[in-house]
Design a protein around this motif. Structure first.
Motif: not given
Length: 315
Positions: A51-54, A73-87
């Motif tokens: 995601v970051v590379k894109y 963040g649509t909701h608190c599941h890792s397959d939706h917001i898991g990467g946001f801290d990295t971004v």
């Protein structure tokens, strides 16, 4: 008018980027590699580096920075917001506003509290938001905003009182994206367990494109929902083999095309992939396999959405 909706191929997780006139926004950020040490079953394939590379490859300015108008963040599941801290923590990525509803573990069913990492991914995203001085909006039901030529409206953007403790999917936000006469609805993981599909569908009406809720899994995509929205194009953030046959059947009854981010296919305005010359059964199967065959590529809706010019996959 011009706008693009990028659907990144991140397995059975969501990461969607809106782009119009040099401005971008992100809806979800895909699965991540982090997991609580006491939950080794959540050691899943993560996509944060992809995601970051894109983002850096496609949206960097002359200084190598990416400016994001808002993240949702649509909701608190890792397959939706898991990467946001990295971004959000990336030194070359700057986010102005974050839409994220508060997460209350006590309102969630016991199975998810014990087995999943909802609290952890929520806290990671929230910490990144605060650390980087990102404006935080926690209640935004039916709030409207603008991104270039896109008009955007959020649905289910506040926590509701529930008599029954469901999973976190009932809290998922949906996003209506409009440009000119064209409309796309990005359904997150909205489902029908608590009546949300029916409640929201009546407010949305017909759309041109639907990002199918909850990856095409059970308890999403009722026939009522699809008949109200009547999308010409349906996009599953999943591989075809992961979609429940019941959901696929509902979409087939009401939708012109069902497409997958792991598919190599190009849709031209006014075209119809089912409108092909008469074929033998074997030739038809070959066509169908090509149509759905995984090819590890990205998908995005391209160009002037007034015409919905084409869907195109890029390697």
């Amino acid at each position: 008018m011009e706008g693009k909706i990028h659907f990144l191929n991140t397995g059975h997780s969501d990461c969607i980027i809106l782009e119009s006139h040099g401005k971008i926004a992100m809806i979800d950020s895909a699965e991540d590699t982090d997991f609580p040490k006491d939950k080794p079953h959540l050691n899943l394939k993560g996509y944060e580096d992809i995601v970051v590379k894109y983002l850096l490859d496609n949206f960097s300015d002359e200084n190598g920075n990416v400016n994001i108008e808002f993240v949702l963040g649509t909701h608190c599941h890792s397959d939706h917001i898991g990467g946001f801290d990295t971004v959000i923590n990336h030194p070359n990525i700057f986010v102005k506003t974050a839409y994220l509803k508060p997460y209350n573990e006590q309102n969630i069913c016991r199975f998810e509290r014990v087995r999943w990492d909802n609290t952890e991914v929520y806290n990671q995203m929230l910490d990144a938001i605060k650390k980087n001085n990102v404006e935080l909006v926690e209640e935004f039901d039916e709030i409207k905003t603008v991104l270039g030529d896109f008009n955007i409206e959020f649905f289910n953007g506040k926590n509701r009182e529930r008599k029954i403790k469901f999973g976190e999917n009932v809290n998922s936000v949906g996003t209506l994206v409009t440009i000119g006469k064209s409309r796309a609805f990005l359904a997150g993981d909205i489902n029908y367990k608590a009546g949300d599909e029916k409640r929201i569908a009546d407010k949305i009406g017909n759309v041109d494109l639907l990002k199918v809720g909850h990856h095409g899994y059970l308890y999403s995509t009722s026939f009522y929902w699809v008949k109200k929205l009547m999308p010409k194009i349906a996009i599953f953030c999943n591989e075809m083999k992961g979609v429940y046959s019941s959901v696929d059947g509902v979409m087939d009854r009401a939708t012109l095309h069902s497409l997958y981010p792991d598919t190599s296919y190009s849709y031209e305005s006014g075209g119809n992939p089912d409108n092909i010359p008469e074929l033998s059964y074997e030739e038809y199967l070959d066509f169908h396999r090509k149509y759905y065959h995984p090819s590890n590529s990205y998908i995005y809706l391209y160009g002037d959405m007034d015409m919905v010019e084409r869907l195109q996959w890029i390697d």
